[in-house]
Motif scaffolding. Structure first.
Motif, mmCIF file in Angstrom:
data_model
loop_
_atom_site.group_PDB
_atom_site.id
_atom_site.type_symbol
_atom_site.label_atom_id
_atom_site.label_comp_id
_atom_site.label_asym_id
_atom_site.label_seq_id
_atom_site.Cartn_x
_atom_site.Cartn_y
_atom_site.Cartn_z
ATOM 1 N N HIS A 35 0.802 -1.222 0.000
ATOM 2 C CA HIS A 35 0.000 0.000 0.000
ATOM 3 C C HIS A 35 0.827 1.262 0.000
ATOM 4 O O HIS A 35 0.310 2.333 -0.233
ATOM 5 C CB HIS A 35 -0.909 0.050 1.232
ATOM 6 N N GLY A 36 2.102 1.188 0.273
ATOM 7 C CA GLY A 36 2.918 2.377 0.421
ATOM 8 C C GLY A 36 3.218 3.094 -0.884
ATOM 9 O O GLY A 36 3.772 4.177 -0.889
ATOM 10 N N LEU A 37 2.867 2.516 -1.980
ATOM 11 C CA LEU A 37 3.187 3.093 -3.279
ATOM 12 C C LEU A 37 2.236 4.231 -3.635
ATOM 13 O O LEU A 37 1.094 4.244 -3.213
ATOM 14 C CB LEU A 37 3.085 2.009 -4.363
ATOM 15 N N ALA A 38 2.720 5.174 -4.446
ATOM 16 C CA ALA A 38 1.828 6.186 -4.994
ATOM 17 C C ALA A 38 0.810 5.470 -5.880
ATOM 18 O O ALA A 38 1.116 4.475 -6.519
ATOM 19 C CB ALA A 38 2.628 7.197 -5.801
ATOM 20 N N ARG A 39 -0.397 5.975 -5.905
ATOM 21 C CA ARG A 39 -1.498 5.368 -6.666
ATOM 22 C C ARG A 39 -1.604 3.880 -6.333
ATOM 23 O O ARG A 39 -1.591 3.008 -7.204
ATOM 24 C CB ARG A 39 -1.335 5.601 -8.157
ATOM 25 N N ALA A 40 -1.715 3.603 -5.040
ATOM 26 C CA ALA A 40 -1.771 2.223 -4.559
ATOM 27 C C ALA A 40 -2.973 1.464 -5.100
ATOM 28 O O ALA A 40 -2.899 0.259 -5.312
ATOM 29 C CB ALA A 40 -1.791 2.206 -3.026
ATOM 30 N N GLY A 41 -4.100 2.149 -5.328
ATOM 31 C CA GLY A 41 -5.299 1.467 -5.819
ATOM 32 C C GLY A 41 -5.066 0.654 -7.077
ATOM 33 O O GLY A 41 -5.363 -0.538 -7.121
ATOM 34 N N PRO A 42 -4.511 1.262 -8.133
ATOM 35 C CA PRO A 42 -4.241 0.485 -9.341
ATOM 36 C C PRO A 42 -3.267 -0.670 -9.103
ATOM 37 O O PRO A 42 -3.404 -1.736 -9.687
ATOM 38 C CB PRO A 42 -3.657 1.518 -10.313
ATOM 39 N N ARG A 43 -2.291 -0.491 -8.227
ATOM 40 C CA ARG A 43 -1.336 -1.568 -7.934
ATOM 41 C C ARG A 43 -2.054 -2.712 -7.232
ATOM 42 O O ARG A 43 -1.839 -3.885 -7.553
ATOM 43 C CB ARG A 43 -0.194 -1.024 -7.060
ATOM 44 N N ILE A 44 -2.914 -2.391 -6.284
ATOM 45 C CA ILE A 44 -3.689 -3.428 -5.599
ATOM 46 C C ILE A 44 -4.615 -4.120 -6.599
ATOM 47 O O ILE A 44 -4.736 -5.346 -6.600
ATOM 48 C CB ILE A 44 -4.488 -2.836 -4.425
ATOM 49 N N GLY A 45 -5.235 -3.339 -7.473
ATOM 50 C CA GLY A 45 -6.088 -3.924 -8.504
ATOM 51 C C GLY A 45 -5.328 -4.903 -9.378
ATOM 52 O O GLY A 45 -5.817 -5.990 -9.701
ATOM 53 N N GLN A 46 -4.097 -4.538 -9.760
ATOM 54 C CA GLN A 46 -3.267 -5.441 -10.564
ATOM 55 C C GLN A 46 -2.926 -6.707 -9.790
ATOM 56 O O GLN A 46 -2.940 -7.805 -10.343
ATOM 57 C CB GLN A 46 -1.990 -4.731 -11.028
ATOM 58 N N ASP A 47 -2.644 -6.556 -8.489
ATOM 59 C CA ASP A 47 -2.388 -7.741 -7.652
ATOM 60 C C ASP A 47 -3.600 -8.665 -7.633
ATOM 61 O O ASP A 47 -3.470 -9.889 -7.703
ATOM 62 C CB ASP A 47 -2.034 -7.331 -6.219
ATOM 63 N N VAL A 48 -4.788 -8.080 -7.547
ATOM 64 C CA VAL A 48 -6.022 -8.883 -7.544
ATOM 65 C C VAL A 48 -6.170 -9.619 -8.865
ATOM 66 O O VAL A 48 -6.494 -10.817 -8.891
ATOM 67 C CB VAL A 48 -7.254 -7.993 -7.255
ATOM 68 N N ILE A 49 -5.914 -8.940 -9.978
ATOM 69 C CA ILE A 49 -6.008 -9.583 -11.297
ATOM 70 C C ILE A 49 -5.014 -10.736 -11.398
ATOM 71 O O ILE A 49 -5.352 -11.823 -11.896
ATOM 72 C CB ILE A 49 -5.770 -8.542 -12.421
#
Length: 138
Positions: A69-83
Motif C-alpha cells: 500500500h505504500g506506493l503512490a497510486r496504490a489502488g491500481p497496484r492493488i487492482g493489478q495484484d487482484v487480477i
C-alpha cells in the motif's frame, strides 16, 4: 474475492457467499494485508472469514496475501495484484468492495475496484459501502 479490513468486508463476504451458493461455485477468499508478515490481527480476520464461510456451508479457500500500500497510486497496484491472483487460481467471477473517495484521494491513490473492472477478463461484482447504497424506496 479480495477483502481488506473494515466494515465493508462483511458486506462483500455476504455477497460472495450468496453468489457462490446461487451458482454452485467454491469461493477463493483472499484477505489483503499491507504487511509482508501477517500479524495476529490478520490471522484472526482470516480465521473469522473461514468460520463465516464454514457456517454458510459453502466450500472456500481462505488465505492472506500481501499487497504494497505504500506506493503512490496504490489502488491500481492493488487492482493489478487482484487480477494476478485471479489468474493464478483461475477464478470465474470477482467480488470486491469499493468505498468512494474524495477527488484528491482518487487522484493520488487511485481505485483498486476500477483497476480490476478495467483489466478483468471475468465478471466483476463491486459492493459499495453503506454510504453509497441508496435507501430502498417505500
Amino acid at each position: 474475492m479480495p477483502v481488506a479490513s473494515g466494515p465493508l468486508r462483511d458486506r462483500v463476504l455476504e455477497t460472495a457467499i450468496e453468489l457462490g451458493a446461487a451458482f454452485g461455485e467454491d469461493l477463493y477468499v483472499v484477505h489483503l494485508v499491507d504487511e509482508e508478515t501477517a500479524d495476529g490481527t490478520a490471522k484472526r480476520v482470516r480465521d473469522e472469514i473461514r468460520e463465516r464461510v464454514r457456517s454458510a456451508d459453502i466450500a472456500a479457500t481462505v488465505s492472506l496475501e500481501y499487497v504494497g500500500h505504500g506506493l503512490a497510486r496504490a489502488g491500481p497496484r492493488i487492482g493489478q495484484d487482484v487480477i494476478e491472483l485471479a489468474a493464478d487460481v483461475t477464478v470465474t467471477h470477482i467480488v470486491m468492495g469499493h468505498t468512494s473517495k474524495g477527488l484528491l484521494e482518487e487522484l493520488t491513490r487511485g481505485s483498486a475496484a476500477q483497476a480490476v473492472i478495467d483489466a478483468a477478463t471475468v465478471p466483476v461484482t463491486v459492493v459499495p459501502d453503506a454510504a453509497e447504497t441508496p435507501a430502498p424506496e417505500e
